[in-house]
Motif scaffolding. Structure first.
Motif, short mmCIF file in Angstrom:
data_model
loop_
_atom_site.label_atom_id
_atom_site.label_comp_id
_atom_site.label_asym_id
_atom_site.label_seq_id
_atom_site.Cartn_x
_atom_site.Cartn_y
_atom_site.Cartn_z
N THR A 50 0.84 -1.15 -0.08
CA THR A 50 0.04 0.01 -0.10
C THR A 50 0.93 1.35 -0.10
O THR A 50 1.70 1.50 0.80
CB THR A 50 -0.81 -0.16 1.19
N GLU A 56 -4.96 8.97 -1.32
CA GLU A 56 -5.75 7.68 -0.91
C GLU A 56 -4.79 6.38 -1.19
O GLU A 56 -4.10 6.18 -1.89
CB GLU A 56 -6.86 7.76 -2.05
N GLU A 58 -3.41 2.99 -2.28
CA GLU A 58 -3.65 2.21 -3.43
C GLU A 58 -2.60 0.92 -3.32
O GLU A 58 -1.65 1.37 -2.68
CB GLU A 58 -3.25 2.87 -4.60
N ARG A 59 -3.13 -0.33 -3.85
CA ARG A 59 -2.22 -1.42 -3.83
C ARG A 59 -1.19 -1.11 -5.11
O ARG A 59 -1.59 -1.16 -6.40
CB ARG A 59 -2.74 -2.54 -4.00
N LEU A 63 -1.33 -1.27 -9.44
CA LEU A 63 -1.50 -0.11 -10.07
C LEU A 63 -0.50 -0.01 -11.06
O LEU A 63 1.08 -0.28 -10.77
CB LEU A 63 -1.22 1.11 -9.08
#
Length: 157
Positions: A50, A56, A58-59, A63
């Motif tokens: 993360t 925010e 996000e993994r 991505l």
């Protein structure tokens, strides 16, 4: 085929020649030497990778660098400022909310994002924000304590 990509990571701009579909996790670790972001499951299920993208969680294993380009990315290395730990980092340390530490960077970033949105989250909101962050060492009760400490530190308490 590699292409020029510009990534904004921890306040710095990095111009790289990489395959646009390459996962952000690999670029952070291999190209930028930011190894605090961990490879866990590779499927976005464990939370170890993360990072914050535009504030925010996000993994990074899911991505692509193309999707992340032009957005502000924060890794665990970018959370502390002027040699001082971020309040969430300090709270995790104070509460002993880590054992092996592998899952800790992802949890810290998820909590930092939550507390930026909700300075006094309910326990259910904390649990929801940490859903999918797996800790095999079993320190989840101390993580919840750390979140309460961090919220108090951020409020000046």
């Amino acid at each position: 085929m590699p292409q020029p990509i510009e990534l904004r990571v921890n306040g710095a701009v990095h111009r790289l020649e990489v395959e646009p579909r390459r996962r952000l996790l690999g670029v952070l670790r291999d190209e930028l030497d930011l190894t605090g972001t961990k490879y866990g499951c590779g499927e976005g299920r464990c939370g170890s990778c993360t990072v914050l993208v535009g504030g925010e969680p996000e993994r990074a294993c899911l991505l692509s660098v193309e999707e992340a380009a032009g957005k502000e990315i924060t890794t665990i290395e970018g959370l502390a400022h002027d040699g001082k730990l971020h309040p969430v980092q300090q709270a995790f340390l104070d509460a002993g909310a880590l054992q092996c530490g592998y899952c800790t960077p992802g949890m810290v970033l998820a909590v930092a994002a939550l507390l930026a949105r909700r300075p006094e989250p309910a326990r259910a909101e904390v649990v929801e924000a940490l859903d999918g962050h797996i800790c095999r060492c079993g320190v989840h009760p101390r993580v919840l304590e750390a979140v309460e400490r961090a919220a108090a530190l951020l409020r000046g308490g």
